[in-house]
Design an enzyme around this catalytic site. Sequence first.
Site, PDB file in Angstrom:
ATOM      1  N   SER A   1     -53.197  -5.638   4.650  1.00  0.00           N
ATOM      2  CA  SER A   1     -51.776  -5.386   4.901  1.00  0.00           C
ATOM      3  C   SER A   1     -50.897  -5.556   3.657  1.00  0.00           C
ATOM      4  O   SER A   1     -51.145  -4.938   2.632  1.00  0.00           O
ATOM      5  CB  SER A   1     -51.365  -6.321   6.041  1.00  0.00           C
TER       6      SER A   1
ATOM      7  N   GLU B   1     -40.551  -7.880  15.222  1.00  0.00           N
ATOM      8  CA  GLU B   1     -40.406  -9.060  14.392  1.00  0.00           C
ATOM      9  C   GLU B   1     -39.365  -8.708  13.330  1.00  0.00           C
ATOM     10  O   GLU B   1     -39.251  -7.542  12.934  1.00  0.00           O
ATOM     11  CB  GLU B   1     -41.732  -9.414  13.713  1.00  0.00           C
ATOM     12  N   ALA B   2     -38.650  -9.731  12.864  1.00  0.00           N
ATOM     13  CA  ALA B   2     -37.629  -9.474  11.848  1.00  0.00           C
ATOM     14  C   ALA B   2     -38.241  -8.792  10.623  1.00  0.00           C
ATOM     15  O   ALA B   2     -37.601  -7.974   9.964  1.00  0.00           O
ATOM     16  CB  ALA B   2     -36.963 -10.788  11.455  1.00  0.00           C
ATOM     17  N   ASN B   3     -39.522  -9.071  10.351  1.00  0.00           N
ATOM     18  CA  ASN B   3     -40.179  -8.494   9.172  1.00  0.00           C
ATOM     19  C   ASN B   3     -40.455  -7.000   9.298  1.00  0.00           C
ATOM     20  O   ASN B   3     -40.996  -6.394   8.369  1.00  0.00           O
ATOM     21  CB  ASN B   3     -41.472  -9.252   8.868  1.00  0.00           C
TER      22      ASN B   3
ATOM     23  N   ARG C   1     -42.657 -24.007  10.901  1.00  0.00           N
ATOM     24  CA  ARG C   1     -43.914 -23.725  11.603  1.00  0.00           C
ATOM     25  C   ARG C   1     -45.040 -23.578  10.585  1.00  0.00           C
ATOM     26  O   ARG C   1     -44.802 -23.116   9.452  1.00  0.00           O
ATOM     27  CB  ARG C   1     -43.811 -22.445  12.457  1.00  0.00           C
TER      28      ARG C   1
ATOM     29  N   SER D   1     -47.873 -21.695   8.839  1.00  0.00           N
ATOM     30  CA  SER D   1     -48.212 -20.275   8.733  1.00  0.00           C
ATOM     31  C   SER D   1     -49.558 -20.020   9.408  1.00  0.00           C
ATOM     32  O   SER D   1     -50.454 -20.864   9.375  1.00  0.00           O
ATOM     33  CB  SER D   1     -48.284 -19.891   7.260  1.00  0.00           C
ATOM     34  N   GLY D   2     -49.701 -18.834   9.991  1.00  0.00           N
ATOM     35  CA  GLY D   2     -50.988 -18.446  10.554  1.00  0.00           C
ATOM     36  C   GLY D   2     -51.820 -17.653   9.560  1.00  0.00           C
ATOM     37  O   GLY D   2     -52.927 -17.233   9.875  1.00  0.00           O
ATOM     38  N   THR D   3     -51.299 -17.417   8.376  1.00  0.00           N
ATOM     39  CA  THR D   3     -52.012 -16.568   7.420  1.00  0.00           C
ATOM     40  C   THR D   3     -52.140 -17.172   6.027  1.00  0.00           C
ATOM     41  O   THR D   3     -52.870 -16.655   5.195  1.00  0.00           O
ATOM     42  CB  THR D   3     -51.295 -15.213   7.253  1.00  0.00           C
TER      43      THR D   3
ATOM     44  N   ARG E   1     -43.905 -22.896   6.820  1.00  0.00           N
ATOM     45  CA  ARG E   1     -42.747 -22.033   6.576  1.00  0.00           C
ATOM     46  C   ARG E   1     -41.484 -22.681   7.132  1.00  0.00           C
ATOM     47  O   ARG E   1     -41.501 -23.285   8.209  1.00  0.00           O
ATOM     48  CB  ARG E   1     -42.941 -20.675   7.232  1.00  0.00           C
TER      49      ARG E   1
HETATM   50  C1  16G Z   1     -49.415 -11.448  10.548  1.00  0.00           C
HETATM   51  C2  16G Z   1     -48.898 -10.765  11.781  1.00  0.00           C
HETATM   52  C3  16G Z   1     -47.393 -10.624  11.713  1.00  0.00           C
HETATM   53  C4  16G Z   1     -46.765 -11.975  11.500  1.00  0.00           C
HETATM   54  C5  16G Z   1     -47.356 -12.646  10.302  1.00  0.00           C
HETATM   55  C6  16G Z   1     -46.865 -14.072  10.215  1.00  0.00           C
HETATM   56  C7  16G Z   1     -49.974  -9.014  13.038  1.00  0.00           C
HETATM   57  C8  16G Z   1     -50.532  -7.628  13.009  1.00  0.00           C
HETATM   58  N1  16G Z   1     -49.468  -9.431  11.908  1.00  0.00           N
HETATM   59  O1  16G Z   1     -49.187 -10.666   9.413  1.00  0.00           O
HETATM   60  O2  16G Z   1     -46.969 -10.087  12.912  1.00  0.00           O
HETATM   61  O3  16G Z   1     -45.383 -11.851  11.309  1.00  0.00           O
HETATM   62  O4  16G Z   1     -48.763 -12.683  10.427  1.00  0.00           O
HETATM   63  O5  16G Z   1     -47.445 -14.694   9.132  1.00  0.00           O
HETATM   64  O6  16G Z   1     -50.009  -9.709  14.047  1.00  0.00           O
HETATM   65  P1  16G Z   1     -47.335 -16.238   8.919  1.00  0.00           P
HETATM   66  O7  16G Z   1     -47.955 -16.919  10.117  1.00  0.00           O
HETATM   67  O8  16G Z   1     -48.038 -16.484   7.653  1.00  0.00           O
HETATM   68  O9  16G Z   1     -45.872 -16.550   8.828  1.00  0.00           O
HETATM   69 MG    MG Z   2     -49.239  -4.744   7.818  1.00  0.00          MG
END
Ligand code: 16G
Ligand code: MG
Length: 545
Positions: free
Chosen positions: A65, A371-373, A499, A501-503, A508
Amino acid sequence: MAEFQEISKLSALHPKPAGLVLQYGTSGFRTNAKQLDHIMFRMGLLATVRSKKTKATIGVMVTASHNPEEDNGVKLVDPMGEMVTQDWEEHATQLANADQEDLLTALKNIIEKEAINMSQEANVFVGKDTRSSSASLSQAVLDGVSALGGHSKDYGLVTTPQLHYMVCCQNTQGKYGEATVEGYYTKFCQAFIQLTKNTSNRTDDQKHLCLDGANGIGALKVREMESHLKKELQISLNNDGSKGRLNHQCGADYVKVQQKPPTGVKINPGERCCSFDGDADRIVYYYTDSEGTFHLLDGDKMATLISTFLKELLTQAGLNLKIAVVQTAYANGSSTHYLENTMKVLVRCTKTGVKHLHHVAQEFDVGVYFEANGHGTVLFSKAAEEKIQQLAEDTNVNDERKKAALLLRNTINVINQTVGDAISDMLLIEAILAIKGMTIQQWDTIYTDLPNRQLKVKVDDRRVIDTTDAERRAVTPAGLQEAIDNLVKKYRQARSFVRPSGTEDVVRVYAEADTQESADALAHEVSLAVYRLAGGVGDEPKPLH
Ligand code: 16G
Ligand code: MG
């Protein structure tokens, strides 16, 4: 079984580095591309098993992404084109992290637990983005599928939403459209042309859109699509991948987080512009005014424009359907206020991540989620689609209702309901602006965003932060929420939350307030509270000014 011998043999060609543990993130696995070969092979296996379980085609998309070019990742797509069910995320994690010698056992456990009939045929669609690592990684997925005797179709370079679309088309026997890129362009572009055909005196300016393709797959696909738009939308394509690096100082995520225009794009004052992210499942709009001030129109602004448009059409059509907007904690407070108090639409807040928004949106006749993004779409219930269709075909209704029903029908067709889709969202927004005869400036003034700031804090273990109320309140560590509440009280129109981050391995922080200075100060103070109460590492967060 013969399949299992084949797996042992082939998995040795995609070995797991010893000791490597990867977590299933918000939407799949994502990390440096060098660590992902075994993950891809194993996700090929998992998709095949999931296909046997659901007796349907499953999708696997290789992409990271909006993240840097050196990263990669994988997203799994369920039969109706939605993200893979959360029950299977655990299976994905087990399979991904099994040591090489335990892989067969891990696979057999899943097969047993899910009572999979291994003689059932399996079918997997595979797509990839433009990253240099994507070619070999998608081959690893295909190897995984064939190791289990599954059939696969390699779509090659496609956007993430295109792959979701293909899966849905395939599993609905073509009812959603034809499962080819050509079918995708035909469906969405025809709907766009139908929607805009009666918008009299659209000037060339209104037909023109400046696009930042993030040097990614979205740019390639827009170029491919262009002729289908028959000049009804004229796109000047920037960051098309011919020179710049993927997502580097450009793309939807950069523009949203930095709140500034991408590099590589020459923007004329007042010109309507948008940016895609690296796999084209997010879009944001923006313009600069005559004083050179940058104005961002993010997912919240899109949700507002789209829901207003749909609500007006439903009223004109005399259809009593329940419409709602689904947001996350990141939605600007002004947008929520406007939607609830001026537009009088129902607003629901849910956890971050498309899968959460998508599910809540499914509860309504018309569920607009963003989502705001910039990731979002609209879902129409089956009943809603049928009512709209019936009205559009009814010969006994007055012109106003008929016209609204036809517009609604074409609106449904321009939307990719499987997942947020930058291309489809772009066509929808462009059509709405054309129909309403609205400029981007007029759209922008529907409401004024509260100034806001997002920051990241590094902590030893981000799991110490547990949240509730759709991530708007922290339950642990003790004292953190109280500290945030006390800080928020110091400012006007203020709100803040934190929160994990999930990624990414960070916490954050989000803050908004009546002025940018206040939002920045609040975000900084909350970062300090996180740093002190949740095990911050490295230097203490510094003030922004
Ligand atoms: C992922 C999610 C996105 C979310 C982001 C938050 C999908 C396809 N993508 O990119 O929706 O806004 O994670 O990231 O679900 P974060 O948990 O690092 O803030
Ligand atoms: Mg993407």
